[in-house]
Design a protein around this motif. Structure first.
Motif, PDB file in Angstrom:
ATOM      1  N   TYR A  25       4.793   7.024 -20.798  1.00  0.00           N
ATOM      2  CA  TYR A  25       6.099   6.957 -20.149  1.00  0.00           C
ATOM      3  C   TYR A  25       6.145   5.813 -19.147  1.00  0.00           C
ATOM      4  N   GLN A  26       7.358   5.329 -18.927  1.00  0.00           N
ATOM      5  CA  GLN A  26       7.623   4.327 -17.898  1.00  0.00           C
ATOM      6  C   GLN A  26       8.472   4.978 -16.822  1.00  0.00           C
ATOM      7  N   TYR A  27       8.137   4.698 -15.563  1.00  0.00           N
ATOM      8  CA  TYR A  27       8.885   5.326 -14.478  1.00  0.00           C
ATOM      9  C   TYR A  27       9.216   4.302 -13.400  1.00  0.00           C
ATOM     10  N   ALA A  28      10.209   4.633 -12.577  1.00  0.00           N
ATOM     11  CA  ALA A  28      10.659   3.745 -11.498  1.00  0.00           C
ATOM     12  C   ALA A  28      10.753   4.540 -10.204  1.00  0.00           C
ATOM     13  N   LEU A  29      10.329   3.926  -9.111  1.00  0.00           N
ATOM     14  CA  LEU A  29      10.411   4.559  -7.802  1.00  0.00           C
ATOM     15  C   LEU A  29      11.830   4.472  -7.260  1.00  0.00           C
ATOM     16  N   ILE A  37       3.680   2.246 -15.591  1.00  0.00           N
ATOM     17  CA  ILE A  37       3.451   2.985 -16.826  1.00  0.00           C
ATOM     18  C   ILE A  37       2.460   4.116 -16.560  1.00  0.00           C
ATOM     19  N   GLY A  38       2.717   5.270 -17.174  1.00  0.00           N
ATOM     20  CA  GLY A  38       1.782   6.388 -17.087  1.00  0.00           C
ATOM     21  C   GLY A  38       1.509   6.954 -18.470  1.00  0.00           C
ATOM     22  N   ASN A  39       0.391   7.612 -18.625  1.00  0.00           N
ATOM     23  CA  ASN A  39       0.111   8.345 -19.866  1.00  0.00           C
ATOM     24  C   ASN A  39      -0.647   9.624 -19.529  1.00  0.00           C
ATOM     25  N   ALA A  85       0.836  -1.210   0.000  1.00  0.00           N
ATOM     26  CA  ALA A  85       0.000   0.000   0.000  1.00  0.00           C
ATOM     27  C   ALA A  85       0.866   1.252   0.000  1.00  0.00           C
ATOM     28  N   GLN A  86       1.989   1.218   0.714  1.00  0.00           N
ATOM     29  CA  GLN A  86       2.901   2.359   0.744  1.00  0.00           C
ATOM     30  C   GLN A  86       3.549   2.567  -0.622  1.00  0.00           C
ATOM     31  N   ILE A  87       3.920   1.456  -1.288  1.00  0.00           N
ATOM     32  CA  ILE A  87       4.509   1.571  -2.622  1.00  0.00           C
ATOM     33  C   ILE A  87       3.512   2.180  -3.607  1.00  0.00           C
ATOM     34  N   TYR A  88       2.258   1.709  -3.576  1.00  0.00           N
ATOM     35  CA  TYR A  88       1.257   2.244  -4.501  1.00  0.00           C
ATOM     36  C   TYR A  88       0.958   3.717  -4.202  1.00  0.00           C
ATOM     37  N   GLN A  89       1.028   4.097  -2.950  1.00  0.00           N
ATOM     38  CA  GLN A  89       0.861   5.512  -2.604  1.00  0.00           C
ATOM     39  C   GLN A  89       2.031   6.331  -3.161  1.00  0.00           C
ATOM     40  N   ASP A  90       3.244   5.778  -3.062  1.00  0.00           N
ATOM     41  CA  ASP A  90       4.417   6.442  -3.630  1.00  0.00           C
ATOM     42  C   ASP A  90       4.291   6.546  -5.148  1.00  0.00           C
ATOM     43  N   GLN A  91       3.768   5.479  -5.781  1.00  0.00           N
ATOM     44  CA  GLN A  91       3.527   5.524  -7.227  1.00  0.00           C
ATOM     45  C   GLN A  91       2.612   6.683  -7.591  1.00  0.00           C
ATOM     46  N   HIS A  92       1.505   6.807  -6.862  1.00  0.00           N
ATOM     47  CA  HIS A  92       0.524   7.853  -7.149  1.00  0.00           C
ATOM     48  C   HIS A  92       1.158   9.236  -7.020  1.00  0.00           C
ATOM     49  N   LYS A  93       1.945   9.438  -5.977  1.00  0.00           N
ATOM     50  CA  LYS A  93       2.581  10.737  -5.757  1.00  0.00           C
ATOM     51  C   LYS A  93       3.595  11.044  -6.861  1.00  0.00           C
ATOM     52  N   PHE A  94       4.395  10.036  -7.236  1.00  0.00           N
ATOM     53  CA  PHE A  94       5.421  10.271  -8.245  1.00  0.00           C
ATOM     54  C   PHE A  94       4.797  10.506  -9.616  1.00  0.00           C
ATOM     55  N   LYS A  95       3.760   9.750  -9.951  1.00  0.00           N
ATOM     56  CA  LYS A  95       3.076   9.971 -11.230  1.00  0.00           C
ATOM     57  C   LYS A  95       2.477  11.375 -11.299  1.00  0.00           C
ATOM     58  N   ALA A  96       1.885  11.844 -10.202  1.00  0.00           N
ATOM     59  CA  ALA A  96       1.339  13.200 -10.175  1.00  0.00           C
ATOM     60  C   ALA A  96       2.446  14.228 -10.381  1.00  0.00           C
ATOM     61  N   ALA A  97       3.614  13.977  -9.801  1.00  0.00           N
ATOM     62  CA  ALA A  97       4.746  14.895  -9.973  1.00  0.00           C
ATOM     63  C   ALA A  97       5.232  14.896 -11.421  1.00  0.00           C
ATOM     64  N   ILE A  98       5.273  13.710 -12.051  1.00  0.00           N
ATOM     65  CA  ILE A  98       5.685  13.624 -13.460  1.00  0.00           C
ATOM     66  C   ILE A  98       4.709  14.379 -14.350  1.00  0.00           C
ATOM     67  N   ASP A  99       3.405  14.143 -14.155  1.00  0.00           N
ATOM     68  CA  ASP A  99       2.390  14.818 -14.972  1.00  0.00           C
ATOM     69  C   ASP A  99       2.478  16.335 -14.819  1.00  0.00           C
ATOM     70  N   GLU A 133       6.541  -9.360 -13.382  1.00  0.00           N
ATOM     71  CA  GLU A 133       6.917  -8.803 -14.689  1.00  0.00           C
ATOM     72  C   GLU A 133       5.656  -8.606 -15.518  1.00  0.00           C
ATOM     73  N   GLN A 134       5.473  -7.386 -16.013  1.00  0.00           N
ATOM     74  CA  GLN A 134       4.292  -7.052 -16.801  1.00  0.00           C
ATOM     75  C   GLN A 134       4.710  -6.400 -18.109  1.00  0.00           C
ATOM     76  N   SER A 135       3.768  -6.254 -19.009  1.00  0.00           N
ATOM     77  CA  SER A 135       4.063  -5.639 -20.305  1.00  0.00           C
ATOM     78  C   SER A 135       2.976  -4.639 -20.677  1.00  0.00           C
ATOM     79  N   TYR A 136       3.381  -3.643 -21.464  1.00  0.00           N
ATOM     80  CA  TYR A 136       2.476  -2.589 -21.925  1.00  0.00           C
ATOM     81  C   TYR A 136       2.672  -2.413 -23.421  1.00  0.00           C
ATOM     82  N   LEU A 137       1.591  -2.399 -24.175  1.00  0.00           N
ATOM     83  CA  LEU A 137       1.652  -2.204 -25.617  1.00  0.00           C
ATOM     84  C   LEU A 137       1.456  -0.731 -25.918  1.00  0.00           C
ATOM     85  N   SER A 138       2.496  -0.067 -26.422  1.00  0.00           N
ATOM     86  CA  SER A 138       2.443   1.373 -26.670  1.00  0.00           C
ATOM     87  C   SER A 138       1.637   1.674 -27.930  1.00  0.00           C
TER      88      SER A 138
END
Length: 295
Positions: A248-252, A284-286, A41-55, A264-269
């Motif tokens: 975009y692809q991002y890493a915490l 992945i974010g868009n 849950a902490q990782i997903y919260q960090d994901q949300h914060k970082f994606k918002a910062a990227i956007d 391991e997951q995949s995304y079709l661009s």
């Protein structure tokens, strides 16, 4: 009597020990799962914060890729290219070959309205002007290019190329050309960078963006709405450009993925490329960058 009591207490103690031995593994497992859920849950919260910062960062960099005025010139472009074919300006830079780069102009980080009464002219508009900077003065009828001649503590003197601007009112704005791209960051990993179009130092904007794809959204029939998402590279006129679709692809940073399951997951661009990433520490974010009009 005492021996019977001791025997009873011993029996009860054995029963308690047996129960503990039976339930302790379940308790340990439950506590471990609870800790893991909290960790995820902490990782997903960090994901949300970082994606918002990227956007927010992409918005801050790219919402001024078109001039503020209502004049739609056909001779103004931005360029989107592949990192596998670097432009000459970035020949000394390491550009990620699996990501796109963008060349465009940041219009109006400094911006003001005024009427041109003479040419050259002076303005007390406080900005980052420096002698030699490019400027644009425009309105709904036309667009004029010019240059900053000199700057003092109280004013900046500027000159437009065309004297026919005298007597006209419009928008005066700075005009700074840049390349945006992905390159190794100073603290490791991959980062989002910006390099001035003509000269100047490169600037690291945000670390942790690992892959980037950019697609122009065009209004080809000029009805005010997007008609086409273009997957090819090239030059795109600002006259038809309404926005950008970003993938975009991002890493915490400092993500302790070894404590949890790695998937391991995949995304079709949009270009049909498969991006592979490891969840939960990569994602992945868009985003849509609105440049003008409705989308």
């Amino acid at each position: 009597m005492k021996s019977q009591l001791k025997g009873s207490l011993l029996l009860e103690l054995l029963v308690v020990c047996l129960l503990i031995s039976l339930f302790l593994p379940f308790l340990v497992t439950a506590l471990g799962r609870l800790e893991e859920r909290h960790f995820l849950a902490q990782i997903y919260q960090d994901q949300h914060k970082f994606k918002a910062a990227i956007d927010a960062h992409f918005n801050a960099q790219w919402t001024r890729l078109v001039p503020a005025n209502c004049y739609d010139g056909t001779d103004v472009f931005l360029t989107i290219g592949s990192g596998s074919t670097k432009p000459d300006r970035l020949s000394s830079r390491v550009v990620m070959t699996t990501s796109d780069w963008l060349k465009g102009v940041d219009y109006g980080s400094c911006r003001s309205t005024l009427t041109i009464s003479e040419n050259p002219f002076s303005t007390m508009f406080d900005c980052h002007w420096q002698a030699g900077d490019s400027i644009t003065f425009s309105n709904c009828a036309t667009q004029y290019h010019g240059q900053v001649l000199s700057v003092t503590s109280t004013q900046a003197q500027m000159k437009l190329i065309d004297d026919t601007a005298i007597g006209q009112s419009g928008v005066l704005e700075s005009q700074d050309g840049f390349y945006w791209y992905l390159s190794p960051g100073k603290n490791g990993g991959t980062a989002f960078w910006r390099t001035p179009e003509d000269s100047g130092n490169s600037l690291e904007l945000l670390n942790g963006i690992e892959r980037l794809a950019i697609f122009p959204l065009l209004d080809e029939n000029n009805d005010g709405s997007v008609d086409t998402l273009v997957k090819n590279y090239g030059d795109f006129s600002l006259k038809t450009l309404r926005g950008l679709w970003i993938e975009y692809q991002y890493a915490l940073d400092d993500c302790q993925s070894e404590r949890g399951a790695q998937l391991e997951q995949s995304y079709l661009s949009m270009r049909g490329e498969t991006w592979t990433y490891t969840s939960p520490c990569q994602n992945i974010g868009n985003q849509i960058i609105v440049l003008k009009g409705g989308i």
